[in-house]
Scaffold this active site. Structure first.
Site, PDB file in Angstrom:
ATOM      1  CE  LYS A   1     -14.355  17.743  38.069  1.00 56.96           C
ATOM      2  NZ  LYS A   1     -13.340  17.972  37.012  1.00 56.96           N
TER       3      LYS A   1
ATOM      4  CE  LYS B   1     -16.419  20.178  36.136  1.00 64.51           C
ATOM      5  NZ  LYS B   1     -15.180  20.478  35.368  1.00 64.51           N
TER       6      LYS B   1
ATOM      7  CG  ASP C   1     -14.014  17.921  32.898  1.00 67.78           C
ATOM      8  OD1 ASP C   1     -13.446  16.878  32.532  1.00 67.78           O
ATOM      9  OD2 ASP C   1     -14.177  18.234  34.095  1.00 67.78           O
TER      10      ASP C   1
END
Length: 248
Positions: free
Chosen positions: A207, A173, A99
């Site tokens: 996400k 995300k 990430d």
């Protein structure tokens, strides 16, 4: 539907941030791994220094839970070279998903080519090593218009350079959960922000992270089309689902 497969169970505090010793912090990570094994979460998201320990515990338990870690966390303003170096170390430790905090400050300054290069290089590294790449855009630092633009930008870079067939390996995300806002404004995923990301980033995956603390909000996020939820409240969420299934 089983909500456990949407959950990236998360613990990203350093010992200093948690106000505890390093040994106590490691114990928190181990406890989260044990919980993840019991509830079969999709993934456990931890700092890279704990990857080896987590991997050892998961292998011993013959668990299918994946390991994720964060890159250039939480500010995202390191050079592309530094990001790639950190990512390679995590890959070498056998993390499954990375990430990356995108350089949202540079984006806000209009440095679009820098963002394009960052996304291209990070995705290339991950795909080459059969890893998932997620880009944290830090919605609390962006206006709605900026969320739309950066979501579209990441999507277009991925489609142009890697093709739609690889879109499923890249996520947008929402948040780190560490961004400091004024007046207690939410610093993570909100329904409004996730709608914007979902509308503009697909076919990339989405996400929702930061602020998803209960089953009801998790279900609302899933209804908006997200693919994962990053949360430190995984146990509370899955326990509520189990109780509902039992009629409680």
């Amino acid at each position: 539907m089983k909500i456990n497969q949407f959950l990236d169970a998360t613990y990203l505090k350093t010992a200093e941030q948690a106000g505890i010793s390093e040994q106590e912090n490691l114990l928190k990570v181990v406890q989260l791994v044990e919980e993840a094994i019991v509830y079969s979460y999709k993934l456990i998201m931890i700092r890279s220094k704990y990857i080896a320990t987590v991997k050892r515990l998961l292998v011993a338990a013959k668990s299918k839970v994946l390991i994720g870690t964060v890159i250039d966390f939480p500010n995202g303003n390191a050079s592309i070279e530094k990001k790639l170096e950190e990512a390679q170390k995590a890959i070498n430790l056998d993390a499954d998903e990375l990430d990356f905090v995108i350089n949202y400050s540079a984006f806000k300054e209009g440095k679009i080519d820098l963002i394009k290069n960052e996304v291209t290089n990070c995705v290339s590294l991950c795909l080459t090593n059969n890893k998932i790449a997620k880009f944290i855009i830090e919605v609390a630092a962006l206006s709605n218009e900026e969320i739309i633009v950066i979501s579209q930008l990441i999507k277009q870079v991925v489609l142009d350079n890697f093709g739609e067939e690889n879109a499923k390996y890249v996520f947008v995300k929402s948040s780190t959960g560490f961004y400091k806002t004024e007046d207690n404004v939410p610093n993570g995923a909100t329904l409004e922000k996730i709608k914007l990301i979902s509308k503009n980033a697909k076919p990339l995956k989405i996400k929702a992270a930061g602020g998803v603390r209960d089953y009801e909000m998790a279900m609302k996020m899933i209804a908006l089309g997200i693919d994962r939820i990053g949360t430190s409240s995984s146990r509370e969420i899955i326990t509520k689902e189990q109780n509902l299934n039992l009629g409680y």
